[in-house]
Design a protein around this motif. Structure first.
Motif, mmCIF file in Angstrom:
data_model
loop_
_atom_site.group_PDB
_atom_site.id
_atom_site.type_symbol
_atom_site.label_atom_id
_atom_site.label_comp_id
_atom_site.label_asym_id
_atom_site.label_seq_id
_atom_site.Cartn_x
_atom_site.Cartn_y
_atom_site.Cartn_z
ATOM 1 N N ALA A 408 0.830 -1.212 0.000
ATOM 2 C CA ALA A 408 0.000 0.000 0.000
ATOM 3 C C ALA A 408 0.860 1.256 0.000
ATOM 4 N N GLU A 409 1.953 1.226 0.781
ATOM 5 C CA GLU A 409 2.853 2.387 0.840
ATOM 6 C C GLU A 409 3.462 2.692 -0.521
ATOM 7 N N ILE A 410 4.001 1.678 -1.172
ATOM 8 C CA ILE A 410 4.678 1.934 -2.443
ATOM 9 C C ILE A 410 3.687 2.354 -3.507
ATOM 10 N N ARG A 411 2.466 1.861 -3.444
ATOM 11 C CA ARG A 411 1.460 2.301 -4.416
ATOM 12 C C ARG A 411 1.082 3.766 -4.191
ATOM 13 N N THR A 412 1.035 4.174 -2.938
ATOM 14 C CA THR A 412 0.771 5.591 -2.651
ATOM 15 C C THR A 412 1.911 6.457 -3.174
ATOM 16 N N VAL A 413 3.140 5.979 -2.955
ATOM 17 C CA VAL A 413 4.320 6.700 -3.462
ATOM 18 C C VAL A 413 4.245 6.819 -4.975
ATOM 19 N N LYS A 414 3.912 5.735 -5.642
ATOM 20 C CA LYS A 414 3.858 5.736 -7.103
ATOM 21 C C LYS A 414 2.765 6.676 -7.621
ATOM 22 N N ALA A 415 1.669 6.752 -6.889
ATOM 23 C CA ALA A 415 0.595 7.671 -7.295
ATOM 24 C C ALA A 415 1.070 9.117 -7.219
ATOM 25 N N LEU A 416 1.773 9.450 -6.146
ATOM 26 C CA LEU A 416 2.310 10.814 -6.009
ATOM 27 C C LEU A 416 3.362 11.088 -7.087
ATOM 28 N N LEU A 417 4.152 10.068 -7.406
ATOM 29 C CA LEU A 417 5.162 10.224 -8.450
ATOM 30 C C LEU A 417 4.501 10.487 -9.803
ATOM 31 N N GLU A 418 3.426 9.769 -10.087
ATOM 32 C CA GLU A 418 2.720 9.984 -11.355
ATOM 33 C C GLU A 418 2.111 11.383 -11.419
ATOM 34 N N GLU A 419 1.629 11.888 -10.284
ATOM 35 C CA GLU A 419 1.100 13.257 -10.252
ATOM 36 C C GLU A 419 2.203 14.267 -10.559
ATOM 37 N N ALA A 420 3.392 14.032 -9.979
ATOM 38 C CA ALA A 420 4.524 14.933 -10.226
ATOM 39 C C ALA A 420 4.933 14.888 -11.698
ATOM 40 N N LYS A 421 4.936 13.691 -12.281
ATOM 41 C CA LYS A 421 5.258 13.565 -13.701
ATOM 42 C C LYS A 421 4.246 14.319 -14.562
ATOM 43 N N ALA A 422 2.973 14.165 -14.206
ATOM 44 C CA ALA A 422 1.923 14.826 -14.983
ATOM 45 C C ALA A 422 2.072 16.345 -14.926
ATOM 46 N N GLU A 423 2.418 16.863 -13.743
ATOM 47 C CA GLU A 423 2.640 18.315 -13.598
ATOM 48 C C GLU A 423 3.772 18.778 -14.505
ATOM 49 N N LEU A 424 4.865 18.038 -14.507
ATOM 50 C CA LEU A 424 6.024 18.417 -15.319
ATOM 51 C C LEU A 424 5.690 18.352 -16.815
ATOM 52 N N ARG A 425 4.899 17.355 -17.200
ATOM 53 C CA ARG A 425 4.500 17.273 -18.611
ATOM 54 C C ARG A 425 3.684 18.489 -19.011
ATOM 55 N N ARG A 426 2.734 18.865 -18.149
ATOM 56 C CA ARG A 426 1.890 20.026 -18.455
ATOM 57 C C ARG A 426 2.729 21.299 -18.586
#
Length: 589
Positions: A408-426
């Motif tokens: 559960a922890e690593i999935r939460t981390v990965k979700a936050l990482l994907e949000e950060a990636k999406a921000e950088l793409r935008r």
């Protein structure tokens, strides 16, 4: 020839940087400023505060001048460690606490600053991690610089040490600025009363390959300028005014050590490969760009652990994205073309970053720390993720997360990482879309579900220091329990095997970045277990590579199969020592 005034006294300290050197002492005054507490009147408060702030400004100007001078002499890659001291001088907590003591306790500025230092030291003394606990020394060095300006004491610069003979500096303590100013043509080593193996001065001494012994407690009181001393930075032994027999003995040891070092350097550019063709990655654990030349010079194939904690050290607020990005970018550029593996913040929160405002914990080792802290403060965590991602556009970067206990922890981390990636793409900001992520395996729950965790990440990195501590319920800093801290405990070996087997079943790499990785005698075990990468102190790499190139992986696997049949750590150790004596003895000279 031995010293004319031989008395052959031996002192035992902490070997901070390996090597044997013999030379004449120069005592350098780095003694602590003696502060006498004086009462002041309410009317004298503004003047004392002004005096304190003026000394603070002078200390900052002085350090900036040192930084400019070093930039001209050494280049910008050697200055990052000085920035940590400048950050301390800018720390609002340092100023706020000292001003409060002046105003509320009505004491002189020197005494107020000393009280502030005592408060900092009390906090650091409670930190369980030795590496982070040593950071209190940085605060003390900075405070002493300020105090000297308050009392009008000039401090001699080590840039002035240029003599015909070879000099060994003896001081109460030395700052990173002192170490960086040393002329290696004149200064061949140093000894200090204070210090530890993981202090910044010790780290820099190893990076610059200057033999050093620290933590001698009373060495400056035992020496006089002109004395002849021998320092052994490997064993931590210092010999004062050696007699002829001791002098000759250490001269032979010095020649033997230097011969072995020259032989080891022959392995620098050779592949880290066993006799039956197994290729293992040997990388370095680092904190500063200043360590990269030494890492490359010893044949390191990248950074296996880049500690980011220093960026958060004693800050009034967490470092912003640009500050972090610049630090990571400097490291990536310095290590190019080799990869850099960046670990996200791995500390307990209480007071480490003033802005966190976490409550005191009875058991911080099991409390809000590492990934738990990052997930409680996603605002801070996301800034770090963005900075690492941006740095990944500059070269090969991996990131990994400490103290993961479950899926559960690593999935939460990965979700936050994907949000950060999406921000950088935008934003149109470049980063490596295929950046690899990993986790530290350092607590038993992660070992037990390693097969589940392996499906979520690209690599494992085992933190053996904490894994041993948590598995055996041993505080490794408790001297009363040191005999129970057993890396070869059957439970530890079985845990390591479970981790490697789970990683390989999932098609990912298994790495080690704990102390076991740099201990040559453990190499046959780690090789036989199947680890793909070891990350260690730079100076350990050539020796580990030499042994690796004489090992056979198939034989090491058989060795591990036997080792796993024993019931105690002592039985495993005895067996390992007998195998080393029988098959690898010439590699361990």
């Amino acid at each position: 020839m031995g010293s004319a005034k031989s008395n052959n006294r031996l002192l035992q300290g902490i070997g901070a940087s390996p090597g044997i050197t013999i030379g004449q002492v120069r005592i350098t005054d780095r003694s602590r400023v003696v502060v006498i507490e004086e009462r002041i009147t309410a009317g004298e408060v503004p003047a004392e505060i002004a005096r304190f702030k003026a000394a603070l400004a002078k200390a900052k100007d002085e350090l900036l001048q040192v930084k400019d001078d070093l930039a001209a002499r050494r280049g910008p890659e050697h200055l990052y460690v000085l920035d940590t001291h400048l950050l301390i001088l800018d720390d609002s907590m340092l100023t706020r606490e000292t001003v409060a003591f002046i105003e509320q306790e009505l004491v002189n500025a020197e005494a107020a600053l000393k009280r502030t230092l005592a408060r900092f030291k009390e906090f650091f003394a409670g930190i369980e991690d030795e590496y982070l606990r040593e950071r209190s020394g940085d605060v003390e060095i900075v405070v002493e610089r300020v105090l000297r300006h308050m009392v009008g004491q000039d401090q001699e610069s080590l840039t002035d040490v240029t003599v015909e003979g070879k000099t060994i500096i003896a001081a109460h303590d030395l700052s990173p600025a002192d170490i960086l100013q040393i002329d290696k043509e004149s200064v061949i080593g140093f000894v200090t009363d204070l210090g530890g193996k993981t202090s910044h001065s010790a780290i820099l001494a190893r990076a610059l390959e200057i033999p050093a012994v620290v933590g001698l407690e009373r060495i400056t009181g035992e020496l006089a300028t002109g004395d002849t001393i021998i320092i052994d930075g490997t064993t931590g032994i210092v010999v004062i005014n050696p007699d002829q027999e001791t002098f000759r003995d250490y001269l032979k040891r010095k020649q033997h050590y230097e011969y072995l070092e020259r032989e080891l350097q022959k392995y620098r550019d050779l592949p880290a490969e066993t006799t039956d063709g197994f290729r293992m990655q040997l990388k370095g654990n680092v904190e500063f760009p200043e360590e990269i030349p030494s890492l490359k010079g010893h044949g390191g194939e990248g950074v296996g652990l880049y500690r980011t904690e220093i960026l958060f050290f004693n800050c009034p607020v967490p470092p912003d994205e640009e500050t972090q990005y610049n630090a990571y970018a400097t490291m990536v550029r310095a290590m190019a073309p080799h990869p850099v593996t960046i670990r996200t913040l791995d500390v307990g929160g209480d007071k480490f970053v003033a802005d966190l405002n976490l409550a005191d914990e009875l058991n911080p080792a099991l409390g809000v720390r590492a990934i738990r802290l990052s997930l409680r403060r996603p605002d801070i965590f996301t800034v770090q993720l963005r900075a690492i991602l941006r740095a990944s556009a500059l070269g090969k970067v991996r990131m990994f997360f400490p103290m993961i206990s479950g899926v559960a922890e690593i999935r939460t981390v990965k979700a936050l990482l994907e949000e950060a990636k999406a921000e950088l793409r935008r934003e149109g900001t470049a980063f490596d879309e295929a950046i690899e992520i990993g986790i530290m395996i350092e607590i038993p729950s992660a070992v037990i579900i390693a097969d589940l965790l392996a499906r979520e990440v690209d690599f494992f990195s085992v933190g053996t220091n904490d894994l041993i501590q948590y598995s055996l319920a041993i505080d490794r800093t408790n001297e009363h329990l040191s005999d129970l801290y057993e890396p070869l405990h059957p439970a530890v070996l079985r845990s390591l095997k479970m981790v490697v087997d789970a990683a390989h079943a999932a098609g990912i790499d298994a790495c080690i970045c704990g102390e076991m990785a740099g201990e040559p005698e453990f190499l046959p075990i780690l090789l036989g277990l199947g680890f793909d990468e070891l990350s260690m102190n730079a100076i350990s790499i050539p020796r580990v590579k030499k042994i690796l190139r004489r090992c056979n992986k198939a034989e090491a696997e058989q060795l591990v199969a036997r080792a796993l049949t024993f019931s105690t750590a002592q039985e495993v150790l005895s067996f390992l020592q007998s195998e080393i004596a029988a098959h690898y003895a010439d590699s361990f000279d």
